[in-house]
Design a protein around this motif. Structure first.
Motif, PDB file in Angstrom:
ATOM      1  N   TYR A 200       9.265 -28.647  37.199  1.00  0.00           N
ATOM      2  CA  TYR A 200       8.268 -28.482  36.151  1.00  0.00           C
ATOM      3  C   TYR A 200       8.210 -27.061  35.604  1.00  0.00           C
ATOM      4  N   ALA A 201       8.681 -26.098  36.381  1.00  0.00           N
ATOM      5  CA  ALA A 201       8.851 -24.755  35.821  1.00  0.00           C
ATOM      6  C   ALA A 201       9.900 -24.783  34.715  1.00  0.00           C
ATOM      7  N   ASP A 202      10.979 -25.523  34.955  1.00  0.00           N
ATOM      8  CA  ASP A 202      12.043 -25.636  33.949  1.00  0.00           C
ATOM      9  C   ASP A 202      11.610 -26.474  32.742  1.00  0.00           C
ATOM     10  N   TRP A 203      10.704 -27.408  32.960  1.00  0.00           N
ATOM     11  CA  TRP A 203      10.361 -28.377  31.919  1.00  0.00           C
ATOM     12  C   TRP A 203       9.154 -27.962  31.087  1.00  0.00           C
ATOM     13  N   ALA A 204       8.366 -26.987  31.556  1.00  0.00           N
ATOM     14  CA  ALA A 204       7.062 -26.707  30.963  1.00  0.00           C
ATOM     15  C   ALA A 204       7.102 -26.535  29.444  1.00  0.00           C
ATOM     16  N   GLU A 205       8.031 -25.739  28.948  1.00  0.00           N
ATOM     17  CA  GLU A 205       8.027 -25.406  27.527  1.00  0.00           C
ATOM     18  C   GLU A 205       8.411 -26.582  26.632  1.00  0.00           C
ATOM     19  N   SER A 206       9.247 -27.482  27.125  1.00  0.00           N
ATOM     20  CA  SER A 206       9.689 -28.605  26.284  1.00  0.00           C
ATOM     21  C   SER A 206       9.027 -29.927  26.663  1.00  0.00           C
ATOM     22  N   TYR A 207       8.124 -29.901  27.627  1.00  0.00           N
ATOM     23  CA  TYR A 207       7.568 -31.139  28.171  1.00  0.00           C
ATOM     24  C   TYR A 207       6.855 -31.972  27.106  1.00  0.00           C
ATOM     25  N   ASP A 208       5.988 -31.347  26.340  1.00  0.00           N
ATOM     26  CA  ASP A 208       5.235 -32.111  25.347  1.00  0.00           C
ATOM     27  C   ASP A 208       6.168 -32.737  24.315  1.00  0.00           C
ATOM     28  N   ARG A 209       7.114 -31.958  23.853  1.00  0.00           N
ATOM     29  CA  ARG A 209       8.050 -32.468  22.849  1.00  0.00           C
ATOM     30  C   ARG A 209       8.867 -33.630  23.408  1.00  0.00           C
ATOM     31  N   ASP A 210       9.365 -33.469  24.628  1.00  0.00           N
ATOM     32  CA  ASP A 210      10.190 -34.514  25.233  1.00  0.00           C
ATOM     33  C   ASP A 210       9.386 -35.789  25.467  1.00  0.00           C
ATOM     34  N   THR A 211       8.217 -35.653  26.072  1.00  0.00           N
ATOM     35  CA  THR A 211       7.486 -36.846  26.483  1.00  0.00           C
ATOM     36  C   THR A 211       6.812 -37.538  25.306  1.00  0.00           C
ATOM     37  N   ALA A 212       6.124 -36.782  24.473  1.00  0.00           N
ATOM     38  CA  ALA A 212       5.387 -37.402  23.373  1.00  0.00           C
ATOM     39  C   ALA A 212       6.320 -37.900  22.280  1.00  0.00           C
ATOM     40  N   ASN A 213       7.301 -37.095  21.921  1.00  0.00           N
ATOM     41  CA  ASN A 213       8.161 -37.454  20.796  1.00  0.00           C
ATOM     42  C   ASN A 213       9.355 -38.307  21.220  1.00  0.00           C
ATOM     43  N   GLU A 214      10.060 -37.874  22.266  1.00  0.00           N
ATOM     44  CA  GLU A 214      11.282 -38.572  22.660  1.00  0.00           C
ATOM     45  C   GLU A 214      10.999 -39.849  23.435  1.00  0.00           C
ATOM     46  N   PHE A 215      10.011 -39.800  24.355  1.00  0.00           N
ATOM     47  CA  PHE A 215       9.774 -40.939  25.236  1.00  0.00           C
ATOM     48  C   PHE A 215       8.668 -41.870  24.736  1.00  0.00           C
ATOM     49  N   GLY A 216       7.844 -41.390  23.797  1.00  0.00           N
ATOM     50  CA  GLY A 216       6.690 -42.191  23.395  1.00  0.00           C
ATOM     51  C   GLY A 216       5.666 -42.305  24.505  1.00  0.00           C
ATOM     52  N   TYR A 217       5.255 -41.160  25.051  1.00  0.00           N
ATOM     53  CA  TYR A 217       4.373 -41.112  26.219  1.00  0.00           C
ATOM     54  C   TYR A 217       2.935 -41.394  25.779  1.00  0.00           C
ATOM     55  N   VAL A 218       2.526 -42.653  25.892  1.00  0.00           N
ATOM     56  CA  VAL A 218       1.211 -43.078  25.416  1.00  0.00           C
ATOM     57  C   VAL A 218       0.161 -43.140  26.523  1.00  0.00           C
TER      58      VAL A 218
END
Length: 207
Positions: free
Chosen positions: A25-43
């Motif tokens: 999660y240290a590696d993912w923190a900066e791109s997490y929102d973009r990846d999950t909300a936009n790429e994965f459709g994290y609802v």
């Protein structure tokens, strides 16, 4: 596809080691929102927040357990809940959450251990995305109930991959038999909508 994201693969292959979890999660923190909300459709954050907001008054004090970058906190704030504390294992994820200015306090905490809150502290608790492969097991629900006021709601998502494997329903029924909570409702719900992942959305009431 979500499955092709290397950080998601790392997250789903975790084995419960907190140091490995912090590293992912240290590696993912900066791109997490973009990846999950936009790429994965994290609802899941929005769905869980809607359930909790229906059960907590606007002046209630809420804990976002495993808050990560603050996606669920944002959803709660949009629904009128203004006093939200957040905890997470990853300091880097909390740094991102702090920039959203929706939390009263943010602190590092390990949900596999006893939490640093008194009994009956919160008017509601939400936990989205933490009960999943290699992260936190069903025993952590006990702590969330402990720090929630009697009669107040605890809303958690449990990823479909671990619901049966890790015995979540049996654990919830055991807690009911012990008089520690009651199950208000369990809903089969979307999770990562674009990837087709689902979860059990559990609406619980502390005793």
């Amino acid at each position: 596809m979500a499955e092709e994201n290397p950080l998601l693969r790392r997250a789903y292959s975790l084995d419960g080691d907190p140091d490995k979890t912090r590293d992912v999660y240290a590696d993912w923190a900066e791109s997490y929102d973009r990846d999950t909300a936009n790429e994965f459709g994290y609802v899941a954050p929005g769905l869980a927040a809607s359930e909790l907001a229906e059960l907590v008054s606007f002046d209630g004090v809420v804990l976002d357990a495993g808050c990560g970058t603050g996606l669920a906190g944002e959803e709660l704030h949009r629904r009128g809940l203004m006093t939200i504390d957040g905890i997470d294992l990853s300091a880097e994820m909390l740094d991102v959450a702090a920039k959203k200015s929706v939390y009263r306090t943010l602190s590092v905490a390990d949900m596999t251990q006893r939490l640093g809150f008194a009994d009956n502290t919160y008017d509601g608790v939400i936990c989205v995305g933490t009960f999943t492969s290699g992260h936190v097991g069903p025993d952590a629900i006990d702590e969330l109930l402990r720090i929630t006021k009697p009669g107040a709601p605890v809303v958690v998502t449990v990823h479909e991959k671990v619901w049966d494997k890790d015995g979540y329903l049996n654990h919830l029924r055991k807690l009911e038999r012990q008089g520690l909570m009651r199950v208000r409702e369990i809903k089969d719900s979307p999770y990562h909508e674009k990837a087709g992942y689902r979860c059990q959305l559990c609406i619980l009431e502390a005793a």
